[in-house]
Write an enzyme that holds these catalytic residues in place. Sequence first.
Site, mmCIF file in Angstrom:
data_model
loop_
_atom_site.group_PDB
_atom_site.id
_atom_site.type_symbol
_atom_site.label_atom_id
_atom_site.label_comp_id
_atom_site.label_asym_id
_atom_site.label_seq_id
_atom_site.Cartn_x
_atom_site.Cartn_y
_atom_site.Cartn_z
ATOM 1 N N GLY A 187 0.797 -1.221 0.000
ATOM 2 C CA GLY A 187 0.000 0.000 0.000
ATOM 3 C C GLY A 187 0.828 1.269 0.000
ATOM 4 N N ASP A 201 5.002 13.910 -9.079
ATOM 5 C CA ASP A 201 4.548 14.360 -7.767
ATOM 6 C C ASP A 201 5.617 15.243 -7.108
ATOM 7 O OD1 ASP A 201 2.707 13.992 -5.269
ATOM 8 O OD2 ASP A 201 4.702 13.415 -4.565
ATOM 9 N N LYS A 205 5.538 19.467 -6.191
ATOM 10 C CA LYS A 205 5.933 20.055 -4.905
ATOM 11 C C LYS A 205 7.110 21.012 -5.093
ATOM 12 C CE LYS A 205 4.174 15.969 -2.515
ATOM 13 N NZ LYS A 205 4.497 14.574 -2.116
ATOM 14 N N GLY A 302 -0.054 10.719 4.597
ATOM 15 C CA GLY A 302 -0.801 9.963 5.598
ATOM 16 C C GLY A 302 -1.869 10.814 6.244
#
Lengths: 433, 433
Positions: A187, A201, A205, A302
């Site tokens: 995951g 990604d 940023k 998270g």
Amino acid sequence: MKQIGVGLLGFGTVGAGVVEGLQRNRSLLSARVGAEIVLKRIADVDLERDRGVPVDRAILTRDAHAVIADPDVDVIVELIGGTGIARTLVIEALKARKPVVTANKKLLAEHGDEIFGLAEQAGVDLCFGASVGGGIPIIRVLRDGLIGNSVRSIHGILNGTCNYILTRMENEGLPFDAVLAAAQAAGYAEANPGLDIDGFDTAHKAVILASLAYGFHVPMEAVGIEGIRSLTGMDVQYARELGYRIKLLAVIRREEDEIEVRVHPTLVPLNHMLASVSNVFNAVMVRGDLTGDTLYYGRGAGREPTASTVIGDLADVARNLASKQPRHKRGVPRAAPPPPRIRPLSAVCSRYYLRLMVRDQAGMLGRFTTILGRHGVSILAVTQKAVPEAGGYVPVVVLTHVAREADVEAALAEIHGAGIVGEAPVRLRMIEG
Amino acid sequence: MKQIGVGLLGFGTVGAGVVEGLQRNRSLLSARVGAEIVLKRIADVDLERDRGVPVDRAILTRDAHAVIADPDVDVIVELIGGTGIARTLVIEALKARKPVVTANKKLLAEHGDEIFGLAEQAGVDLCFGASVGGGIPIIRVLRDGLIGNSVRSIHGILNGTCNYILTRMENEGLPFDAVLAAAQAAGYAEANPGLDIDGFDTAHKAVILASLAYGFHVPMEAVGIEGIRSLTGMDVQYARELGYRIKLLAVIRREEDEIEVRVHPTLVPLNHMLASVSNVFNAVMVRGDLTGDTLYYGRGAGREPTASTVIGDLADVARNLASKQPRHKRGVPRAAPPPPRIRPLSAVCSRYYLRLMVRDQAGMLGRFTTILGRHGVSILAVTQKAVPEAGGYVPVVVLTHVAREADVEAALAEIHGAGIVGEAPVRLRMIEG
């Protein structure tokens, strides 16, 4: 105590973390902020799924527009992500002069000019702390803590998936594909991992950090991007033997009137703080003209870490609203004249790690080092690896002094064309002092 | 653009850095803050010395009171240090309702209750970012970035002198005294080094961090303090062999309704981020209930890094003054009821490193392990070092499971009293998970 009403758009993982965090630390937050942050409405397409956090069903709706229009909602938290409906809703909120808190890196990287411009027109806060670095308050540090500094450079490990893969490749000597598959099973990587492993990604940023550091919107097209997909275990191993660890870095540097923004696998010396960042953790090293090197480390993604940063932004907005404070001047990058130019990747200067599969014949070493020299690429060290490879080629690793990217590329193309090597040479950049 | 006038008290190393930083980054600061920060007056006892930065001599004075009273001065920067005249002047400024920016850790640690109380009465900002961590914006991170978190623990390397000494002791295998002398020669340690090496400087900073994290003034008397003066090269070496590095840490932890604040040499595993912090660098690891572990790293002292943080505070004050914003609610720790209690050192639980010089006779190992067990101190590992020491004693290193400090102390006293060891055992704490 004044209440600040929150409208949440997107009740996914991070959204549920925000709801839970606001509930759990409610009294502590009120005491610290001097205003009460109250969740008024939540919009999501799925009203049924259990998010593991108790919510009054009356505040749930499928109608995001109604949440923005609700007079009890003072600030919008956008956690939908992407550049479709999220963009529409953020624009709608800003036009309604409601402050926006967002974690949407893609939106800001690809439409920052439009979104920042609208926030400025509306005169409201646009906070995006959670768009970079998850639980690390790096956006706030750049905006406020280092405000007195001219930023010399930023080096960031900004993608947990890539860092996890690189950590396991090094520690366990596994090839990229095997680790990616394991990361997907655990995951830590998406079924479609391209956004992460191909560097996009991280580039999103990097654009946000560079825009904030230098005060103008850096376009995505200006970013040189290389991911980790083609990185071999052989190079991870050789780099390690030379005292380096390979990290996918966002590199942002200013030299005189030019800035560089690039993303690529980079050799970092083992005693460098960024080399100690393992697994899914992120870290950003910022060099200011006054502070020197500073580093910020934590969980880059998270539910709870990202919620922490969203709530930090909400606290800012709440404080500003409660005291009728204007928005943070620095929340929105706008060029302070003159805006620096963006240096093309070909003009970037770096030290390089080169790995060439050299034909196992006398004179080859001399030939390719001569070609490097003719292109102005000066050699620091050459190591011929002991293990002969199948097909009569031996791996040779070259570390260079600082060289211009275009010169290195030209030299490697010539070496490849001259039949000295059996395949295109590997070229990795090394972190600057 | 609105001007904010600064009165500087103390034109020493950091003061000169602030003056230079304000000059160098003037236009960048104005654009970011939305107000112009203008140095109006400087007070110092020495008006003659060249600080290496150009200053209009007309703004220099020996009369600090006149600077505070000057109507053109909107904010006072106190960089005198100590608790004598600096305290008088800070109180005078706050009573005149002028915001104060200070780097004075000793003043805040020893008189925080009074100073924070006055700032609250006056309703003005009291900013102290540079009191802890030099160029690391850790105060701001705790105040704003992690505002949504309940702080579980803080572990900090907060004294560059001690970290420099420990780094050299480990890397070069040198004894404490030799490295201290070298550090003094290199200007990294004071001629009178007690404030640093005996842990008081770190304790001052720990008090400030704990007070900010938990919202009430923690008294210095509540801090258990052990410095590095009696640390031996032998223990540095043995710790290294076990996979640990010894760091002087400030440890701040909350468990239920109690908090611990302590300063002592601590074993940190080599793969822990804090173990990578070498030489004069500082770092603070903060564990929030939402963020998890985050770390902040940089130069903990020095002219420009400290100036960076002072200027960051000035920017906050300027922004608040320019927009008639009230002070930061969280700038001043005030207990949110109920304030946690402070846990005495004797009740602290930790894992321990023990080094005993055991009489080289049969049965000694059994005797002291029995005593440890009787006091509830459970052993994780015992290593008898191969090298016999002069006088018939051999060094034995014990790592324990988590134990209560009072129990460990009682056991060690009994072991010492029973004649099992030739000298008082060494007892060092290990960092928690």
